[in-house]
Design a protein around this motif. Sequence first.
Motif, PDB file in Angstrom:
ATOM      1  N   ILE A 254       1.032  -1.669  -0.327  1.00 37.33           N
ATOM      2  CA  ILE A 254       0.099   0.094   0.600  1.00 37.33           C
ATOM      3  C   ILE A 254       1.130   1.691   0.071  1.00 37.33           C
ATOM      4  O   ILE A 254       1.796   1.366   0.932  1.00 37.33           O
ATOM      5  N   LEU A 255       0.762   1.691  -0.752  1.00 34.84           N
ATOM      6  CA  LEU A 255       1.144   2.794  -1.144  1.00 34.84           C
ATOM      7  C   LEU A 255       0.833   4.684   0.013  1.00 34.84           C
ATOM      8  O   LEU A 255      -0.510   4.140  -0.737  1.00 34.84           O
ATOM      9  N   VAL A 256       1.477   4.927   0.338  1.00 28.05           N
ATOM     10  CA  VAL A 256       0.641   6.674   0.872  1.00 28.05           C
ATOM     11  C   VAL A 256       1.175   7.508   0.688  1.00 28.05           C
ATOM     12  O   VAL A 256       2.489   7.763   1.209  1.00 28.05           O
ATOM     13  N   GLY A 257       0.640   8.131   0.263  1.00 30.68           N
ATOM     14  CA  GLY A 257       1.592   9.710  -0.713  1.00 30.68           C
ATOM     15  C   GLY A 257       0.767  11.287  -0.628  1.00 30.68           C
ATOM     16  O   GLY A 257      -1.084  11.029  -0.555  1.00 30.68           O
ATOM     17  N   THR A 270      13.045  13.164   4.683  1.00 30.85           N
ATOM     18  CA  THR A 270      13.474  13.752   5.553  1.00 30.85           C
ATOM     19  C   THR A 270      12.143  12.626   6.607  1.00 30.85           C
ATOM     20  O   THR A 270      11.211  12.223   6.471  1.00 30.85           O
ATOM     21  N   ALA A 271      12.631  13.721   7.764  1.00 26.28           N
ATOM     22  CA  ALA A 271      11.930  12.623   9.036  1.00 26.28           C
ATOM     23  C   ALA A 271      10.464  13.730   9.156  1.00 26.28           C
ATOM     24  O   ALA A 271       9.565  12.577   9.221  1.00 26.28           O
ATOM     25  N   ILE A 275       6.721  11.135   9.490  1.00 21.12           N
ATOM     26  CA  ILE A 275       5.552  11.931  10.167  1.00 21.12           C
ATOM     27  C   ILE A 275       4.304  12.555   9.953  1.00 21.12           C
ATOM     28  O   ILE A 275       3.139  11.365   9.856  1.00 21.12           O
ATOM     29  N   SER A 276       4.303  13.026   8.916  1.00 21.87           N
ATOM     30  CA  SER A 276       3.089  13.536   8.260  1.00 21.87           C
ATOM     31  C   SER A 276       2.544  12.621   7.858  1.00 21.87           C
ATOM     32  O   SER A 276       1.023  12.156   8.095  1.00 21.87           O
ATOM     33  N   LEU A 277       3.092  11.843   6.958  1.00 20.84           N
ATOM     34  CA  LEU A 277       2.831  10.636   5.414  1.00 20.84           C
ATOM     35  C   LEU A 277       1.940   9.532   6.912  1.00 20.84           C
ATOM     36  O   LEU A 277       1.343   8.964   6.809  1.00 20.84           O
ATOM     37  N   ALA A 282      -2.674   6.416   9.380  1.00 20.76           N
ATOM     38  CA  ALA A 282      -3.533   6.382   9.935  1.00 20.76           C
ATOM     39  C   ALA A 282      -4.203   6.718  10.782  1.00 20.76           C
ATOM     40  O   ALA A 282      -5.558   6.469  11.455  1.00 20.76           O
ATOM     41  N   ARG A 283      -4.696   8.080   9.796  1.00 17.46           N
ATOM     42  CA  ARG A 283      -6.257   8.467   9.788  1.00 17.46           C
ATOM     43  C   ARG A 283      -6.964   8.014   8.669  1.00 17.46           C
ATOM     44  O   ARG A 283      -8.223   8.174   9.258  1.00 17.46           O
ATOM     45  N   LEU A 284      -6.180   7.316   7.657  1.00 18.09           N
ATOM     46  CA  LEU A 284      -7.035   6.379   6.554  1.00 18.09           C
ATOM     47  C   LEU A 284      -7.429   5.486   7.294  1.00 18.09           C
ATOM     48  O   LEU A 284      -9.034   4.993   7.070  1.00 18.09           O
ATOM     49  N   LEU A 285      -6.658   4.791   7.744  1.00 15.66           N
ATOM     50  CA  LEU A 285      -6.248   2.838   7.654  1.00 15.66           C
ATOM     51  C   LEU A 285      -5.999   2.623   9.171  1.00 15.66           C
ATOM     52  O   LEU A 285      -4.482   2.900   9.265  1.00 15.66           O
TER      53      LEU A 285
END
Length: 366
Positions: A254-257, A270-271, A275-277, A282-285
């Motif tokens: 699963i790609l998250v972007g 970058t860290a 963290i943002s991704l 987590a907000r989606l799945l």
Amino acid sequence: MQSCIVIGGGIIGGLTALNLLQQGVSVTLLERQEFGRESSWAGGGIVSPLYPWRYPAAISALAYWSQGFYPQLAQELFAATGLDPEVSSTGLLWLDHAESEQALAWAQAQQQPLDQLSATQVYQRVPQLAPGFTQALWQADLGNVRNPRLLAALKARLLQFADFSLHEHTPVLGLQQANGRVCGVQSAEGEILADAVVLAAGAWSGDLLAQAGWQLPVQPVKGQMLLYKAAPGWLSTMVLYQGRYAIPRRDGHILVGSTLEYAGYDKTTTAEAAISLEASAARLLPDLAEQRPVMQWAGLRPGSTDGIPAIGAVDQLPGLWLNTGHFRNGLVLAPAACRLLVDLMLQQPPIIAPEPYAAARQLQPL
């Protein structure tokens, strides 16, 4: 036209080369790094603009043609090479989107199969979603392509042509001109001549034109992505919320972007982006919050002023053609953009009206 040099080994350069070869033109392709390892490799592979109702007709025309052609392209590449680009019609859910009315009106006007789902219908379709979503837009026929495999299959197909020459790790240093025409390039390997030159170097296209005295508003725009691993079929469709998406692959990845960063040619991850991704994942799945991503990477999109690519002849530099500036939609638009360019180069009836993409619309003298 008997011979052509293509500068750039991404999806745009590769499909331009394939179209030319299929029309009997000899092609030399030069890539500054490795074929298919820049923006085309790094993207998510959704075969649609993220919010198609926001785009002008010029983008929609290329997108519709490409969406219809991708299954055929994948079949042809698979049959020729044994490598499956994995074009999958998973459908796409836009969750709790504020522009639902606008999107539905656009879909009705464009005869696109966009539906509005209730919360119950949303969770019936994707029970893994986080709680709290109230509705969604749903387009069942949208798909994605596994872009690294698409590029591998495309490279293998190109190498089957006797009149194709691939030069990887070969930067183009400048354009070669004679008698008022562009007749080739100066490369790290020396001078190479041809009847025409196509500039399809993505985020690097503007740099080469600047050496010839022309400004093209194409700049690198970094995007970072995360990759997770789940069981095959765990997520059945693509989901999109507040600009972030999750894309399922057939094997469970699963790609998250993705991020949108103006950082020059810096491709480091970058860290902060991770963290943002991870928060978006987590907000989606929520189940993804219990996993560590298996990979993080970045790519550089060819950002352009309005997202409309430059496709066609450079009148100020006869012999030079452009196919660049596709911004976030290179994979989405590639089949149509490359077919259109080759139609123009070979003076064939174009698949769509070429005027919105004219290079003169964007070029300015330095």
